[in-house]
Design a protein around this motif. Structure first.
Motif, mmCIF file in Angstrom:
data_model
loop_
_atom_site.group_PDB
_atom_site.id
_atom_site.type_symbol
_atom_site.label_atom_id
_atom_site.label_comp_id
_atom_site.label_asym_id
_atom_site.label_seq_id
_atom_site.Cartn_x
_atom_site.Cartn_y
_atom_site.Cartn_z
ATOM 1 N N ILE A 106 80.904 56.493 35.884
ATOM 2 C CA ILE A 106 82.338 56.249 35.980
ATOM 3 C C ILE A 106 82.541 54.755 36.209
ATOM 4 N N VAL A 107 83.206 54.096 35.271
ATOM 5 C CA VAL A 107 83.360 52.642 35.301
ATOM 6 C C VAL A 107 84.764 52.278 35.773
ATOM 7 N N TYR B 81 81.781 59.332 25.470
ATOM 8 C CA TYR B 81 82.672 58.413 26.156
ATOM 9 C C TYR B 81 84.014 59.093 26.388
ATOM 10 N N CYS B 82 84.626 58.782 27.551
ATOM 11 C CA CYS B 82 85.994 59.225 27.821
ATOM 12 C C CYS B 82 86.759 58.064 28.427
ATOM 13 N N GLY B 83 87.858 57.664 27.796
ATOM 14 C CA GLY B 83 88.705 56.605 28.312
ATOM 15 C C GLY B 83 89.915 57.187 29.017
ATOM 16 N N CYS C 2 72.469 58.501 32.893
ATOM 17 C CA CYS C 2 73.815 59.066 32.789
ATOM 18 C C CYS C 2 73.996 59.699 31.409
ATOM 19 N N ASP C 3 74.712 60.812 31.369
ATOM 20 C CA ASP C 3 74.903 61.510 30.093
ATOM 21 C C ASP C 3 76.319 61.355 29.551
ATOM 22 N N ALA C 4 77.106 60.454 30.128
ATOM 23 C CA ALA C 4 78.447 60.137 29.617
ATOM 24 C C ALA C 4 78.932 58.868 30.297
ATOM 25 N N VAL C 5 79.875 58.181 29.665
ATOM 26 C CA VAL C 5 80.545 57.031 30.258
ATOM 27 C C VAL C 5 82.029 57.355 30.347
#
Length: 249
Positions: free
Chosen positions: A139-140, A89-91, A65-68
């Protein structure tokens, strides 16, 4: 909810499963802060969160993965996953106060080049998906977020349309887990009702300000994922719950 005077007095309360109820608890600072306060976490809850973070890191590496992207991010626990994996990261959170606090943390830690935030609804991914980083994001959905949503199916179908890899952490239906959840929720709020049978083989709790949290049995969760066109790629479990890595079938 909004409104004053006669208008506020004559409006009927929202249905317990409506988006308005969800917004009332999580959009307002008091409800969200109470349920997410570290001071309220029993020891068993901390082991669940540890499992979740380790599963997220393992998935980010294994799936390249290249982002969370963390939905319902609040204070940004998955920021540490992104930092360890060396990816952006994106919240995303419906609570603007939580997003502002997380943004302050990002600035304090000098992570502006790696991390960003969005105010958004986990059930409305189409509204914010173009603003998240990466072409292959993880995507968490942390900390039983799926069980807090009025319509889990709607959220999963929206995430399936985005593609990418999804990590879902949920509480299980076991009596011990239900007892731990009862003790935890009782610390966080007033008006907590006794658990009732949920839609997905688990127990659903309701409380003040429209709070609602539902757990999942493994068969019911697996069936829900299949119905939403998602397949399980890996699964980790402890005695409170499970973290599942899923993707488009």
């Amino acid at each position: 909810m909004t409104g004053t005077g006669l208008l506020a007095a004559t409006q009927s309360p929202p249905h317990p499963l409506s988006a308005e109820h969800l917004d009332h608890f999580y959009r307002d600072g008091s409800g969200a802060c109470a349920i997410m306060s570290v001071a309220h976490f029993p020891d068993e809850i901390l082991t669940f969160l540890q499992m979740e973070c380790l599963a997220a890191f393992k998935t980010a590496v294994a799936e390249h993965c290249d982002a969370v992207v963390e939905l319902g991010c609040f204070d940004g626990r998955a920021l540490e996953v992104a930092r360890a994996a060396g990816v952006p990261y994106c919240g995303v959170d419906i609570n603007s106060g939580a997003v502002a606090a997380l943004r302050e943390r990002i600035c304090d830690e000098g992570l502006e080049a790696q991390a960003t935030t969005l105010v958004g609804d986990a059930q409305e991914s189409v509204r914010w998906s173009t603003h998240v980083p990466g072409r292959r994001p993880l995507i968490v959905l942390p900390f039983n977020l799926l069980g807090n949503l009025p319509d889990p199916r709607r959220a999963l179908l929206g995430l399936r349309a985005l593609g990418g890899t999804v990590l879902i952490s949920v509480f299980n239906e076991q009596p011990r887990t239900t007892a731990v959840r009862r003790a935890y929720y009782a610390r966080c709020m007033t008006g907590l009702a006794e658990p009732a049978e949920g839609r997905y083989g688990g127990a659903v709790f309701r409380g003040a300000q429209g709070f609602r949290s539902e757990s999942f049995s493994a068969p019911a969760l697996h069936r829900l994922l299949r119905e939403c066109g998602l397949e399980i790629r890996s699964e980790t479990a402890n005695r409170l719950g499970r973290s599942l890595t899923v993707g488009r079938a």
